[in-house]
Design a protein around this motif. Structure first.
Motif, PDB file in Angstrom:
ATOM      1  N   ARG A  50       0.854  -1.181   0.000  1.00 33.62           N
ATOM      2  CA  ARG A  50       0.000   0.000   0.000  1.00 33.62           C
ATOM      3  C   ARG A  50       0.891   1.233   0.000  1.00 33.62           C
ATOM      4  O   ARG A  50       2.092   1.130   0.143  1.00 33.62           O
ATOM      5  N   THR A  51       0.301   2.385  -0.160  1.00 33.09           N
ATOM      6  CA  THR A  51       1.072   3.622  -0.185  1.00 33.09           C
ATOM      7  C   THR A  51       1.640   3.901   1.199  1.00 33.09           C
ATOM      8  O   THR A  51       0.912   4.260   2.122  1.00 33.09           O
ATOM      9  N   PHE A  52       2.954   3.726   1.301  1.00 28.65           N
ATOM     10  CA  PHE A  52       3.620   3.845   2.592  1.00 28.65           C
ATOM     11  C   PHE A  52       3.412   5.214   3.204  1.00 28.65           C
ATOM     12  O   PHE A  52       3.198   5.342   4.413  1.00 28.65           O
ATOM     13  N   SER A  53       3.437   6.238   2.379  1.00 29.49           N
ATOM     14  CA  SER A  53       3.360   7.600   2.913  1.00 29.49           C
ATOM     15  C   SER A  53       1.994   7.915   3.523  1.00 29.49           C
ATOM     16  O   SER A  53       1.835   8.947   4.164  1.00 29.49           O
ATOM     17  N   ASN A  54       1.024   7.027   3.344  1.00 35.07           N
ATOM     18  CA  ASN A  54      -0.280   7.210   3.981  1.00 35.07           C
ATOM     19  C   ASN A  54      -0.289   6.774   5.440  1.00 35.07           C
ATOM     20  O   ASN A  54      -1.241   7.050   6.173  1.00 35.07           O
ATOM     21  N   TYR A  55       0.768   6.064   5.840  1.00 37.34           N
ATOM     22  CA  TYR A  55       0.756   5.421   7.146  1.00 37.34           C
ATOM     23  C   TYR A  55       1.665   6.110   8.155  1.00 37.34           C
ATOM     24  O   TYR A  55       2.840   6.353   7.880  1.00 37.34           O
ATOM     25  N   SER A  70       4.231  12.194   7.542  1.00 33.65           N
ATOM     26  CA  SER A  70       5.160  13.092   6.863  1.00 33.65           C
ATOM     27  C   SER A  70       6.556  13.065   7.465  1.00 33.65           C
ATOM     28  O   SER A  70       7.507  13.572   6.855  1.00 33.65           O
ATOM     29  N   GLY A  71       6.669  12.550   8.670  1.00 31.63           N
ATOM     30  CA  GLY A  71       7.948  12.578   9.371  1.00 31.63           C
ATOM     31  C   GLY A  71       8.144  13.822  10.214  1.00 31.63           C
ATOM     32  O   GLY A  71       9.185  13.990  10.832  1.00 31.63           O
ATOM     33  N   SER A  72       7.158  14.688  10.247  1.00 30.02           N
ATOM     34  CA  SER A  72       7.317  15.958  10.953  1.00 30.02           C
ATOM     35  C   SER A  72       7.068  15.843  12.454  1.00 30.02           C
ATOM     36  O   SER A  72       7.505  16.708  13.219  1.00 30.02           O
ATOM     37  N   SER A 115      12.882   7.706  12.237  1.00 33.45           N
ATOM     38  CA  SER A 115      12.850   8.522  11.022  1.00 33.45           C
ATOM     39  C   SER A 115      12.240   7.682   9.902  1.00 33.45           C
ATOM     40  O   SER A 115      12.061   6.474  10.054  1.00 33.45           O
ATOM     41  N   ARG A 116      11.937   8.335   8.801  1.00 32.04           N
ATOM     42  CA  ARG A 116      11.361   7.612   7.675  1.00 32.04           C
ATOM     43  C   ARG A 116      11.831   8.232   6.373  1.00 32.04           C
ATOM     44  O   ARG A 116      12.146   9.428   6.302  1.00 32.04           O
ATOM     45  N   ASP A 117      11.863   7.402   5.352  1.00 28.89           N
ATOM     46  CA  ASP A 117      12.176   7.842   3.996  1.00 28.89           C
ATOM     47  C   ASP A 117      11.038   7.335   3.117  1.00 28.89           C
ATOM     48  O   ASP A 117      11.005   6.147   2.749  1.00 28.89           O
ATOM     49  N   ASN A 118      10.101   8.205   2.797  1.00 25.20           N
ATOM     50  CA  ASN A 118       8.935   7.777   2.033  1.00 25.20           C
ATOM     51  C   ASN A 118       9.288   7.385   0.599  1.00 25.20           C
ATOM     52  O   ASN A 118       8.581   6.589  -0.019  1.00 25.20           O
TER      53      ASN A 118
END
Length: 121
Positions: free
Chosen positions: A27-32, A54-56, A71-74
């Motif tokens: 699925r779209t990782f950046s949604n999670y 968003s990582g914010s 941290s994350r890298d979308n």
């Protein structure tokens, strides 16, 4: 549903560092929003850290604050847990999870397979 595959972990001496990775697919990782939990032998699974989509915004358990960084890298569909100044009490199986930033594990939709982190004194 998103699928999560963890890597990293292992054996390290106290005061050392490790980095855990959790790669997502399906699925779209950046949604999670994403989180990390851990479970030591004979204990309940406990919240470690979480991060919004968003990582914010990041959140930490008091026991790891100032030592661990999430941290994350979308672009790479990956979330990380950098663990510094490790202590023997950090020894546990670590799990990444998708779907929330809360401390409650029941609010997460998907889990990684778990990875052992052992800190020797």
């Amino acid at each position: 549903q998103v699928q999560l595959v963890q890597s990293g972990g292992g054996l390290v001496q106290a005061a050392g560092s490790l980095r855990l990775s959790c790669a997502a697919s399906g699925r779209t990782f950046s949604n999670y929003a994403m989180g990390w939990f851990r479970q030591a032998p004979g204990k309940d699974r406990e919240f470690v850290a979480s991060i919004d989509w968003s990582g914010s915004r990041t959140y930490y358990a008091d026991s790891v604050k100032g030592r661990f960084t999430i941290s994350r890298d979308n672009a790479k569909n990956t979330v990380y847990l950098q663990m510094n100044s490790l202590k023997p009490e950090d020894t546990a199986v670590y799990y990444c999870a998708a779907g929330s930033t809360t401390v409650w594990s029941s609010r997460y939709d998907a889990w990684g397979q778990g990875t052992q982190v052992t800190v020797s004194s």
